[in-house]
Design an enzyme around this catalytic site. Sequence first.
Site, PDB file in Angstrom:
ATOM      1  CE  LYS A  95      66.262  -4.083 -11.544  1.00  0.00           C
ATOM      2  NZ  LYS A  95      64.803  -4.661 -11.774  1.00  0.00           N
TER       3      LYS A  95
ATOM      4  CD1 TRP B  60      70.978 -16.986 -20.363  1.00  0.00           C
ATOM      5  CD2 TRP B  60      70.033 -18.609 -19.478  1.00  0.00           C
ATOM      6  NE1 TRP B  60      71.213 -16.958 -18.906  1.00  0.00           N
ATOM      7  CE2 TRP B  60      70.647 -17.947 -18.473  1.00  0.00           C
ATOM      8  CE3 TRP B  60      69.229 -19.953 -19.147  1.00  0.00           C
ATOM      9  CZ2 TRP B  60      70.335 -18.322 -16.946  1.00  0.00           C
ATOM     10  CZ3 TRP B  60      69.036 -20.003 -17.708  1.00  0.00           C
ATOM     11  CH2 TRP B  60      69.659 -19.440 -16.670  1.00  0.00           C
TER      12      TRP B  60
ATOM     13  CG  HIS C 240      69.466  -5.918  14.603  1.00  0.00           C
ATOM     14  ND1 HIS C 240      69.702  -5.989  16.139  1.00  0.00           N
ATOM     15  CD2 HIS C 240      68.323  -5.154  14.257  1.00  0.00           C
ATOM     16  CE1 HIS C 240      68.431  -5.523  16.490  1.00  0.00           C
ATOM     17  NE2 HIS C 240      67.705  -4.806  15.626  1.00  0.00           N
TER      18      HIS C 240
ATOM     19  CE  LYS D 226      62.166  -8.424 -19.137  1.00  0.00           C
ATOM     20  NZ  LYS D 226      62.203  -7.538 -17.959  1.00  0.00           N
TER      21      LYS D 226
ATOM     22  CG  ASN E  96      62.925 -21.808 -24.830  1.00  0.00           C
ATOM     23  OD1 ASN E  96      63.529 -21.766 -23.881  1.00  0.00           O
ATOM     24  ND2 ASN E  96      61.614 -21.154 -24.794  1.00  0.00           N
ATOM     25  N   GLY E  97      63.916 -24.744 -23.735  1.00  0.00           N
ATOM     26  CA  GLY E  97      63.690 -25.705 -22.530  1.00  0.00           C
ATOM     27  C   GLY E  97      64.596 -26.788 -22.095  1.00  0.00           C
TER      28      GLY E  97
ATOM     29  CD  GLU F 166      63.363  -4.145  -8.386  1.00  0.00           C
ATOM     30  OE1 GLU F 166      63.500  -5.142  -7.838  1.00  0.00           O
ATOM     31  OE2 GLU F 166      63.482  -3.747  -9.641  1.00  0.00           O
TER      32      GLU F 166
ATOM     33  CD  GLU G  58      68.638  -7.268 -12.908  1.00  0.00           C
ATOM     34  OE1 GLU G  58      67.858  -6.352 -12.482  1.00  0.00           O
ATOM     35  OE2 GLU G  58      67.992  -8.260 -13.486  1.00  0.00           O
TER      36      GLU G  58
ATOM     37  CB  CYS H 239      66.729 -20.738 -26.141  1.00  0.00           C
ATOM     38  SG  CYS H 239      68.011 -21.630 -25.126  1.00  0.00           S
TER      39      CYS H 239
ATOM     40  NE  ARG I 177      62.234 -16.870 -25.205  1.00  0.00           N
ATOM     41  CZ  ARG I 177      61.141 -17.010 -24.438  1.00  0.00           C
ATOM     42  NH1 ARG I 177      60.556 -15.985 -24.076  1.00  0.00           N
ATOM     43  NH2 ARG I 177      61.221 -18.114 -23.781  1.00  0.00           N
TER      44      ARG I 177
END
Length: 599
Positions: free
Chosen positions: A476, A76, A495, A594, A102-103, A472, A479, A2, A29
């Site tokens: 991207k 969040w 394979h 983030k 936050n936590g 990557e 996401e 958060c 956040r």
Amino acid sequence: MCGIIGYVGTDRSDAADVLLHGLSQLEYRGYDSAGIALADGRLDVHKRQGELSALENALAGAEIGNKTTGIGHTRWSTHGPPSDRNAHPHTDAENRVAVVHNGIIENYQKLRDELTAEGVEFRSETDTEVIPHLIAGYLEDGLDHEAAFRAAIDRLEGSYAVAAVFAGSETVYAARHESPLVLGIADDGTYLASDVPAFIEFTDRVIYLEDGEFARLEGDEISVTDSEGRLVETSIETIEWDPEDAGKSGYDHYMRKEINEQPSALRDCFRGRLDELSGRVTLEEFDGFELTPPVTFVACGTSYHAALFGAQLFREWGVPAHAYLASEFEAEAMPIDADSVVVGVTQSGETADTLRALREASAAGATTVAVTNVVGSSAARETDRVLYIRAGPEISVAATKTFASQQAALTMLAAALSDHRSRELVQELRAVPDRIQSVLDEDAAREVASTYADAGAYFFIGRGYHYPVALEGALKMKEITYKHAEGFAAGELKHGPLALVTEQTPVFAIVTGDGRRAEKTIGNVKEVEARGTPVVAVTDGRSEVGRYADHVLEVPPAGEITSSMVANVQLQRVAYWTAHELGRSIDKPRNLAKSVTVE
Ligand code: AGP
């Protein structure tokens, strides 16, 4: 996960505006809900589920008056789904104290059971709500505001950055343990926040609160004390970020702005570290550092892809190295001891999985290194050495410029620590910003994105240094477009994954140079092309891959190491324009945040 903010004004009485502005800078956040508490004779709490705009709309019609003091939160979710009642700030039953956090409070269930047994009625499903009730209990025992706050914090186990305001007071109290908290000192008052952009517009003078410390913001005074209540001597640092850097500067999305910032971010990353005459990389942060191989990397997500790239570089230059997903790293189950070097790669410096891995490594006696973007982050402060990637603030949830800067920083780290000297490499690194600029100046990626916006899935293949870039590219794409995307080592297609390719699934192949790796990847491209699957080649044109491709995304010719940095930018742009075409929430994709501060 958060963002929190607090403000005590001296010359101004628009605390609500200051808090809302700060929250807008902290939404990266989390954005499940937002809320503020304004303190005066009484506490005014306003909170809403959803993005900050929902709270702003609600406040537009509300009578909030002129207030000097308050706290705010953007959420969040970890305990309890996004909702108005789970939104912070949380208060006690009598509305005497409001708290933002936050936590994660690990012992919250035990505390909740205890408080419930005493008759407290909980109004949310959050872990946070135990805090105002604990504080209220201590107030009833006769403690003053500060003592009650400290006593409540003493009861918490887990991670927290907490701020509280009380009815009838214009003081903000705060504490931190394993969650970031920075204090700001301005002419018009004092600030606290999870991150500097929340108040950089008002002041660049900051104090980083350490684990176990408490802060009291009162007018233009900040006092910091340790867990025993002793005054701590703090040092005020000046932050060099320009407020403009933290804004969108006219772009539709932070992600596009940050993609376009890569040339300047890389120039900053290289500044003072490359010597073209000797071909040496000099990192003064590592003066006197004795490298004892092997080198173990730990990281998550995009940073893990950079770590794979870094580990490969160390190996290429004669130093055994391996990259682990931080969430899979267990120092006890691995040969980590006092001779080990463990490198955590983390943009934010706050990713819980990576911090845990580094802490375990440190407890096993290893020398720990952080490669991070955020000065004063937990990773930076808890490790033995820090290499800053100097990318500047990255707001978009999707990491872009920080990946390029991680690749650059890790290339320099590998060269410096393995004493690999190469004028050619140094010259190539210096040329990367211009090469990326040439990619940014053309539109091919946008056209490809538009052609395949309706595709069923996207696959990415690469070999050697291009393998992490393939991973990557896929991350991207998934996401920000919410579509299926996978990256594979090019040789692995046959394979199994080859069963997935169809006419609806474009395959992006990264092929540069004309060496053995390029040749082999072209073999894999032919296997794909033979099945009628569209191929997009990201290439410097030095091989014949273009003959088998439906589209070509060009990168200027260079060695494989630096080509992979430039090729990645093409893939970032394809993902961005695909998400744009699909109308996605590019900077704040669903379900993500983030910086992931929970394991
Ligand atoms: C990248 O686009 C993601 N947002 C995510 O994978 C991120 O890289 C990961 O959570 C690690 O973050 P860090 O670099 O801050 O540790």
